[in-house]
Write a protein that holds these residues in place. Structure first.
Motif, PDB file in Angstrom:
ATOM      1  N   ASN A 135      36.683  39.013  23.274  1.00 10.86           N
ATOM      2  CA  ASN A 135      36.053  40.309  23.544  1.00 10.86           C
ATOM      3  C   ASN A 135      34.931  40.191  24.579  1.00 10.86           C
ATOM      4  O   ASN A 135      34.735  41.104  25.401  1.00 10.86           O
ATOM      5  N   ILE A 136      34.219  39.071  24.554  1.00 11.89           N
ATOM      6  CA  ILE A 136      33.194  38.832  25.578  1.00 11.89           C
ATOM      7  C   ILE A 136      33.850  38.747  26.956  1.00 11.89           C
ATOM      8  O   ILE A 136      33.368  39.338  27.933  1.00 11.89           O
ATOM      9  N   VAL A 137      34.961  38.016  27.038  1.00 11.26           N
ATOM     10  CA  VAL A 137      35.646  37.845  28.316  1.00 11.26           C
ATOM     11  C   VAL A 137      36.161  39.186  28.850  1.00 11.26           C
ATOM     12  O   VAL A 137      36.095  39.450  30.058  1.00 11.26           O
ATOM     13  N   LEU A 138      36.657  40.040  27.968  1.00 11.72           N
ATOM     14  CA  LEU A 138      37.094  41.366  28.412  1.00 11.72           C
ATOM     15  C   LEU A 138      35.972  42.086  29.147  1.00 11.72           C
ATOM     16  O   LEU A 138      36.178  42.650  30.237  1.00 11.72           O
ATOM     17  N   ASP A 139      34.777  42.061  28.579  1.00 12.88           N
ATOM     18  CA  ASP A 139      33.645  42.743  29.213  1.00 12.88           C
ATOM     19  C   ASP A 139      33.241  42.065  30.519  1.00 12.88           C
ATOM     20  O   ASP A 139      32.871  42.747  31.489  1.00 12.88           O
ATOM     21  N   LEU A 140      33.317  40.748  30.574  1.00  9.05           N
ATOM     22  CA  LEU A 140      32.964  40.037  31.804  1.00  9.05           C
ATOM     23  C   LEU A 140      33.968  40.344  32.917  1.00  9.05           C
ATOM     24  O   LEU A 140      33.580  40.508  34.086  1.00  9.05           O
ATOM     25  N   VAL A 141      35.240  40.422  32.582  1.00  4.80           N
ATOM     26  CA  VAL A 141      36.256  40.770  33.588  1.00  4.80           C
ATOM     27  C   VAL A 141      36.036  42.196  34.089  1.00  4.80           C
ATOM     28  O   VAL A 141      36.161  42.469  35.292  1.00  4.80           O
ATOM     29  N   ARG A 142      35.657  43.095  33.180  1.00  5.44           N
ATOM     30  CA  ARG A 142      35.353  44.467  33.608  1.00  5.44           C
ATOM     31  C   ARG A 142      34.169  44.478  34.580  1.00  5.44           C
ATOM     32  O   ARG A 142      34.179  45.227  35.574  1.00  5.44           O
TER      33      ARG A 142
END
Length: 299
Positions: A135-142
């Motif tokens: 979930n952290i990575v999802l936000d970083l990619v966004r």
């Protein structure tokens, strides 16, 4: 079918933009190229880095080459990047990828591409922690997508890798990642599927078949890495080497799934100790073979 070329073969060998561009055009008969960060480090001081980036871009243009994107190489892949165990390390990785976007914009590239990173063993094998990092990575990619749009890029490309400590790493979770990001980013986020990763049997077992990837993920696939392999390790051999792939099997999949408009970037990684003469001869034979049997004939 479009046969492109990732410039991984040139690392530690041909580092002059004009010379390499001429080789690609005249000797390797390639047009579509994917620049590797192993030839120019995004971390370098921006003023000096961007001067070199422009030299590469201008050399490509002069030879009529089409720079379709820049891509992470061996160096950047060794680090945990966005999946690092601490917020501080992930912030450093985010800054690194933003610098790669800056460099790509200077080169007039429309995209960057990379694996997302790798988790420490303890995080990867802890189901709760693994979900948290996802979930952290999802936000970083966004956040990266927002920055990419600001800098004029059109898309971000993610490469699945066949390791449990990394994601995405199989067709199912590649599709989940795409669905979770779809419609939530300022530029599209898409997949690059590597043939060698897609058929790695020890990790993927019964899923080790390119058709499994296409059946699940085809709408989200932007392009491919093409390499020869034995299906046991991620070999990145040339096509002068015997392996699991052959011209007929590649052609069958391309035609069955109507993939002729998507670029297949040849990504061959040679041992650093191999002689330049042997590498030159081998990559030339590989590119001619693929262009003449599968491609548009090159230049």
């Amino acid at each position: 079918m479009k046969i492109g070329l990732n410039l991984s073969f040139a690392v530690k060998r041909w580092l002059e933009p004009k010379f390499l561009s001429s080789m690609i055009r005249n000797d390797l008969k390639s047009r579509y190229i994917q620049f590797t960060w192993d030839l120019l480090n995004p971390w370098w001081p921006s003023r000096q880095r961007d001067k070199i980036a422009r030299e590469w871009s201008q050399a490509f243009k002069k030879e009529g080459l089409v720079l379709t994107g820049t891509f992470g190489g061996l160096a950047s892949y060794t680090y945990p990047q966005l999946m690092a165990p601490t917020a501080e390390q992930r912030k450093i990785s985010l800054d690194f990828f933003k610098r790669a976007i800056d460099m790509s914009a200077v080169m007039e590239s429309s995209s960057i591409g990379t694996p997302l990173g790798g988790m420490t063993h303890n995080d990867a094998y802890n189901e709760k922690k693994r979900e948290e990092i996802y979930n952290i990575v999802l936000d970083l990619v966004r956040e990266l997508a927002t920055y990419a749009k600001k800098m004029g890029l059109e898309k971000i490309i993610i490469e699945p890798t066949p390791l449990f400590t990394e994601f995405p790493n199989n067709p199912k979770n590649s599709l989940k990642l795409m669905q979770d990001l779809n419609g939530t980013t300022d530029v599209p986020v898409r997949l690059l599927v590597d043939w060698g990763h897609a058929i790695l049997e020890p990790f993927l077992k019964e899923q080790a078949d390119m058709e499994n990837w296409l059946n699940k993920c085809q709408p989200y696939i932007d392009c491919f890495h093409l390499q020869q392999t034995d299906g046991l390790l991620d070999r990145h051999w040339s096509f002068t080497h015997d392996g699991k792939l052959n011209i007929d099997s590649i052609r069958y999949v391309i035609e069955k799934y109507n993939l002729s408009d998507l670029i297949q970037y040849v990504e061959v990684i040679y041992p650093f100790e191999e002689t330049d003469e042997n590498v030159y001869d081998d990559i030339r034979k590989t590119m001619h073979m693929l262009q003449n049997s599968l491609g548009e004939g090159g230049y």
